[in-house]
Design a protein around this motif. Sequence first.
Motif, PDB file in Angstrom:
ATOM      1  N   LYS A  38      56.858  30.788  41.421  1.00 34.51           N
ATOM      2  CA  LYS A  38      57.977  31.607  41.829  1.00 34.51           C
ATOM      3  C   LYS A  38      57.598  32.745  42.681  1.00 34.51           C
ATOM      4  N   VAL A  39      56.318  33.128  42.315  1.00 36.04           N
ATOM      5  CA  VAL A  39      55.787  34.378  43.211  1.00 36.04           C
ATOM      6  C   VAL A  39      54.775  33.820  43.607  1.00 36.04           C
ATOM      7  N   ASN A  40      54.325  33.813  44.985  1.00 36.96           N
ATOM      8  CA  ASN A  40      53.165  33.424  45.426  1.00 36.96           C
ATOM      9  C   ASN A  40      52.226  34.388  45.973  1.00 36.96           C
ATOM     10  N   LEU A  41      51.216  34.951  45.056  1.00 35.80           N
ATOM     11  CA  LEU A  41      50.392  35.929  45.462  1.00 35.80           C
ATOM     12  C   LEU A  41      48.916  35.124  45.893  1.00 35.80           C
ATOM     13  N   GLY A  42      48.853  33.949  46.210  1.00 32.55           N
ATOM     14  CA  GLY A  42      47.654  33.248  46.293  1.00 32.55           C
ATOM     15  C   GLY A  42      46.918  33.391  47.736  1.00 32.55           C
ATOM     16  N   TYR A 370      36.179  29.514  34.045  1.00 26.52           N
ATOM     17  CA  TYR A 370      37.101  29.812  33.367  1.00 26.52           C
ATOM     18  C   TYR A 370      38.495  30.422  34.101  1.00 26.52           C
ATOM     19  N   ASP A 371      37.980  31.145  35.047  1.00 21.77           N
ATOM     20  CA  ASP A 371      39.223  31.554  36.085  1.00 21.77           C
ATOM     21  C   ASP A 371      40.023  30.634  36.592  1.00 21.77           C
ATOM     22  N   TYR A 372      39.319  29.402  36.875  1.00 20.74           N
ATOM     23  CA  TYR A 372      40.085  28.350  37.532  1.00 20.74           C
ATOM     24  C   TYR A 372      41.255  27.927  36.679  1.00 20.74           C
ATOM     25  N   ARG A 373      40.694  27.732  35.457  1.00 19.93           N
ATOM     26  CA  ARG A 373      41.479  27.181  34.360  1.00 19.93           C
ATOM     27  C   ARG A 373      42.731  28.003  34.279  1.00 19.93           C
ATOM     28  N   PHE A 374      42.057  29.597  34.353  1.00 21.55           N
ATOM     29  CA  PHE A 374      43.166  30.515  33.854  1.00 21.55           C
ATOM     30  C   PHE A 374      44.470  30.447  35.022  1.00 21.55           C
ATOM     31  N   ALA A 375      43.690  30.545  36.364  1.00 20.48           N
ATOM     32  CA  ALA A 375      44.741  30.613  37.529  1.00 20.48           C
ATOM     33  C   ALA A 375      45.710  29.457  37.687  1.00 20.48           C
ATOM     34  N   LYS A 376      45.291  27.985  37.359  1.00 17.92           N
ATOM     35  CA  LYS A 376      46.022  27.043  37.092  1.00 17.92           C
ATOM     36  C   LYS A 376      47.192  27.150  36.101  1.00 17.92           C
ATOM     37  N   TRP A 377      46.833  27.663  34.926  1.00 17.56           N
ATOM     38  CA  TRP A 377      47.557  27.719  33.780  1.00 17.56           C
ATOM     39  C   TRP A 377      48.773  28.847  34.118  1.00 17.56           C
ATOM     40  N   MET A 378      48.217  29.807  35.018  1.00 16.86           N
ATOM     41  CA  MET A 378      49.199  31.063  34.956  1.00 16.86           C
ATOM     42  C   MET A 378      50.468  30.655  36.198  1.00 16.86           C
ATOM     43  N   VAL A 379      49.956  29.893  37.250  1.00 14.87           N
ATOM     44  CA  VAL A 379      50.753  29.197  38.200  1.00 14.87           C
ATOM     45  C   VAL A 379      51.684  28.249  37.458  1.00 14.87           C
ATOM     46  N   ILE A 384      53.086  32.492  38.791  1.00 10.71           N
ATOM     47  CA  ILE A 384      52.403  33.472  39.582  1.00 10.71           C
ATOM     48  C   ILE A 384      51.232  32.718  40.170  1.00 10.71           C
ATOM     49  N   ALA A 385      51.202  32.754  41.548  1.00 15.52           N
ATOM     50  CA  ALA A 385      50.037  31.995  42.006  1.00 15.52           C
ATOM     51  C   ALA A 385      48.919  33.142  42.341  1.00 15.52           C
ATOM     52  N   ALA A 386      47.890  32.947  42.040  1.00 16.72           N
ATOM     53  CA  ALA A 386      46.410  33.712  42.445  1.00 16.72           C
ATOM     54  C   ALA A 386      45.249  32.665  42.716  1.00 16.72           C
ATOM     55  N   ILE A 387      44.178  33.378  42.995  1.00 18.34           N
ATOM     56  CA  ILE A 387      43.172  32.519  43.207  1.00 18.34           C
ATOM     57  C   ILE A 387      42.033  33.053  42.558  1.00 18.34           C
ATOM     58  N   PRO A 388      41.181  32.126  41.657  1.00 21.12           N
ATOM     59  CA  PRO A 388      40.323  32.282  41.023  1.00 21.12           C
ATOM     60  C   PRO A 388      39.179  33.104  41.728  1.00 21.12           C
ATOM     61  N   LEU A 389      38.371  33.958  41.143  1.00 17.55           N
ATOM     62  CA  LEU A 389      37.377  34.708  42.028  1.00 17.55           C
ATOM     63  C   LEU A 389      35.966  33.890  42.121  1.00 17.55           C
ATOM     64  N   SER A 390      35.944  33.008  41.064  1.00 22.03           N
ATOM     65  CA  SER A 390      34.743  32.120  41.548  1.00 22.03           C
ATOM     66  C   SER A 390      34.750  31.275  42.716  1.00 22.03           C
ATOM     67  N   ALA A 391      36.028  30.887  43.048  1.00 24.43           N
ATOM     68  CA  ALA A 391      35.880  30.167  44.412  1.00 24.43           C
ATOM     69  C   ALA A 391      35.204  30.836  45.412  1.00 24.43           C
ATOM     70  N   PHE A 392      35.096  31.931  45.285  1.00 23.10           N
ATOM     71  CA  PHE A 392      34.388  32.840  46.448  1.00 23.10           C
ATOM     72  C   PHE A 392      32.643  33.013  46.060  1.00 23.10           C
ATOM     73  N   TYR A 393      32.397  32.381  45.069  1.00 24.10           N
ATOM     74  CA  TYR A 393      30.970  32.416  44.770  1.00 24.10           C
ATOM     75  C   TYR A 393      30.177  30.973  45.052  1.00 24.10           C
ATOM     76  N   CYS A 394      29.037  30.871  45.334  1.00 23.81           N
ATOM     77  CA  CYS A 394      28.327  29.577  45.142  1.00 23.81           C
ATOM     78  C   CYS A 394      28.347  28.813  43.983  1.00 23.81           C
ATOM     79  N   GLU A 395      28.244  27.705  43.548  1.00 22.98           N
ATOM     80  CA  GLU A 395      28.003  26.797  42.525  1.00 22.98           C
ATOM     81  C   GLU A 395      27.168  27.460  41.461  1.00 22.98           C
ATOM     82  N   ALA A 396      26.220  27.915  42.051  1.00 24.23           N
ATOM     83  CA  ALA A 396      25.116  28.289  40.971  1.00 24.23           C
ATOM     84  C   ALA A 396      25.734  29.619  40.358  1.00 24.23           C
TER      85      ALA A 396
END
Lengths: 433, 453
Positions: A38-42, A370-379, A384-396
């Motif tokens: 409903k609100v895209n802040l992603g 965790y934050d991926y799951r949180f962001a998906k649950w939240m939207v 509210i759409a947001a982007i998980p911070l771990s998207a901006f980190y390498c796999e490790a």
Amino acid sequence: LSLPLQAKMSRPVQARRLEGIDKNIWVEFVKLAATYSKVNLGQGFPDFPPPDFLKEALERALSREKYMLHQYTRVFGHPPLVKILAQLFGKLLGRDLDPLTNVMVTVGAYQALFCCFQAFIDEGDEVIIIEPFFDCYQPMVKMAGGTPVFVPLRPKPSKDRKLMSSADWQLDPAELASKFSKRTKAIVLNSPNNPLGKVFSRGELELIAELCVKHDVLCISDEVYEWLVYDGKEHVRIASLQGMWDRTVIIGSAGKTFSATGWKVGWTVGPDQLLQHVRTVHQNSVYHCATIAQEAVGQGFQRELELYGKPESYFVQLPKELQQKRDWLVQSLDAVGMKPIIPEGTYFLVADISEFKSDVPDVPNSEEPYDYRFAKWMVKNKGIAAIPLSAFYCEAHKNNYNHFVRFCFAKEEATLKAANDILQKWKQEKTSP
Amino acid sequence: MFFPSRIFCCLGIRTYQLRADVLSRSIRLSASATMAFRHKNTRRIEGLDSNVWVEFTKVAADPSIVNLGQGLPDISPPTYVKEELAKAAAVDRLNQYTRGFGHPSLVKALAQVYERVCGRKIDPLTDILVTVGAYGSLFSTIQALIEEGDEVIIIEPFYDCYEPMVRMAGAKPVFIPLRCKNDGNSASSADWVLDPAELANKFNSKTKAIILNTPHNPIGKVFTREELQIIADLCIKHDTLCISDEVYEWLVYKGNKHIKIATLPGMWERTITIGSAGKTYSVTGWKLGWSIGPQNLIKHLQVVHQNTLYTCPTPLQEALAQALWIDYRRMDDPGCYFHSLSQELESKRDRMARLLQEAGLKPVVPDGGYFMIVDVSTLNVDLSDVDEKQPYDYKFVKWMITSKKLSAIPLSAFFGPETKKKFEKYIRFCFIKKDSTLDAAEVILKNWNKQTA
């Protein structure tokens, strides 16, 4: 035809350079936002229009048809655009720039990044990437056969303030120095930084510069948010530091500068000895960029150069407006118990969502951070759409900072207000039984 | 400096001090500055820096020159196309990012048009990728599907970017020439054919793909069904891909039909078909193109795209979508731009051919596209005193630009290293030009022999 017809190619079809780079967070999260939010802040784009003067420039270009605006222009950049970019960046860097050899236009800053990696990174080369990073750096380095080497910004909580600032996230100088090896070809710098909003200080840049010079390393400097700097901070251009002009390619974006991300006009600025190779990649990949968009952007810059430093300048007004929106969202998030990190620049901020963990229970041994799951649950549940911070980190390192999400605040007041309403309601639901 | 200095408000805590030992630092820096600058180009772009267009478009940029060189129209695009762009740009959200693999309304429009043309279902989301021009589609296709160890068959003469793109992907280009049937006495592009035995010999276990261009640039050949079947049979036999560059698909003249190799049995699964808004709508400056093919191939092009430029400009894609709908609805009408443009160009083609014939030349009349090649040997222009180590046709075109104020493109640019010398006497003219441009060319050609160089 007597041969049996193959339903598909029977051997592996795709090139090895695509290995490990097929996943992309935006494909998934843009779809989620489109479906549920409903609100895209992603995703990072403004929901307000580009400034009138830019739209008018396009209208003028279309109605006047000065040149052959619907036909190919110069491969390395439409002449009026490269001319004005050379003028503007010449002033900003304190240097005489040649529009034909020190500037090249690209299809967005994204394509500029691609050209740089293809031009300079060979198999076996190492590229230092500062975490958290705009996600495309890693797959682009890999596609070029390079090895990304990560070094994190580490948060140093300050005791005297309630909320952190992006300035509190810093590189450890010794750790940074340890990442440089004889295989290091380049370091990617992004200041102001997406997603944190950090604006690297002169001192921090000097540290990076010294290491670049000492190890003869290139600097790919992604400065797309160069005008979005708050609280009177200065955006320092690393190419202006001693020893850096000859080894830096600066990348910029009309999309971010003029709130017109859909136009996909970007540029590289640098010495001819580096840009010549960037040009070679460009002429063998994309070749020309769309003429009309370049014409209109050129006119936009003309106007800004004339108004430079004046209150009517878009480069003054936009950060002023966005700073207010930043403060608004910070207040909003803080009031409900999310802990925003106040960004010094960009139109993103990152917030610690630990207080809301009870809504999204942890799942032990989950594949997803965790934050991926949180962001998906939240939207899906709060809209509210947001982007998980771990998207901006390498796999490790994905689980190192997995309780943060990134919000984009380049949004109309109505959008931010709607976000606030949802957050307030959410908080109430949590506190009352 | 340009702007006034500011008082900086530092929010963070400095964790280190600026070193006080400035002197020793500056000594270190100046020592490093004398180090040999080791940053050369990567191996993948070695030898790919020169480009015929960069050279010749610079030379022909002078407005006093009648420019029949680079393939760009000087005719106006249709009014409704320009209007759609104005309309699209006025919508706020169309100034922001759209879907990476292609703006939804555009991929839907493309799917409809090509379903009609191909006679098969095309999924707009999985079977189509929108790119920055057909050039971008060629790049995405080659980067997605071609790598070191692969061989790629390229038919000569070829649109010049195929070779460097194949090399940049680390693969080996294998050339096969179109040969003139009548011992060099060619009146039509149909005279230029592949030798089937010679073609079959070029295929081996390393062959990953063949690049097909029909209608063909620069000759204007429109491959017949039989010719395409020969290529298709070999692709299937050797399990290779076909990269089919069909940007001139609508520009086909009377008596000829454009056939899509992807519609031949067994070919859809192994073909990427490339198209161009620039050539379809006379808007080369919009730089929008597309790749169409089966999902299991297109998905790899999409991966390249998401790692190279991610999205194409939104307002241009929206405008293109609207224009396609307009023409899709009248596809059976001669008024449809897909048909009316080729009619308009046919008369320009005939005029260009006449002008060249009247100047004593034998142009190769194309069955499609908007280029015409011609052998200039009969003009007997002696350029032996020109020092540059370039093929004759490069020197000829440069001479023609300066002394006749007429530009063209040297044909040897379209050949691989071994065949270049055989076509040194050919140049290519572009005839998608307004009448006044062709009038000016006529004057020059009529007066050719009256002036001494």
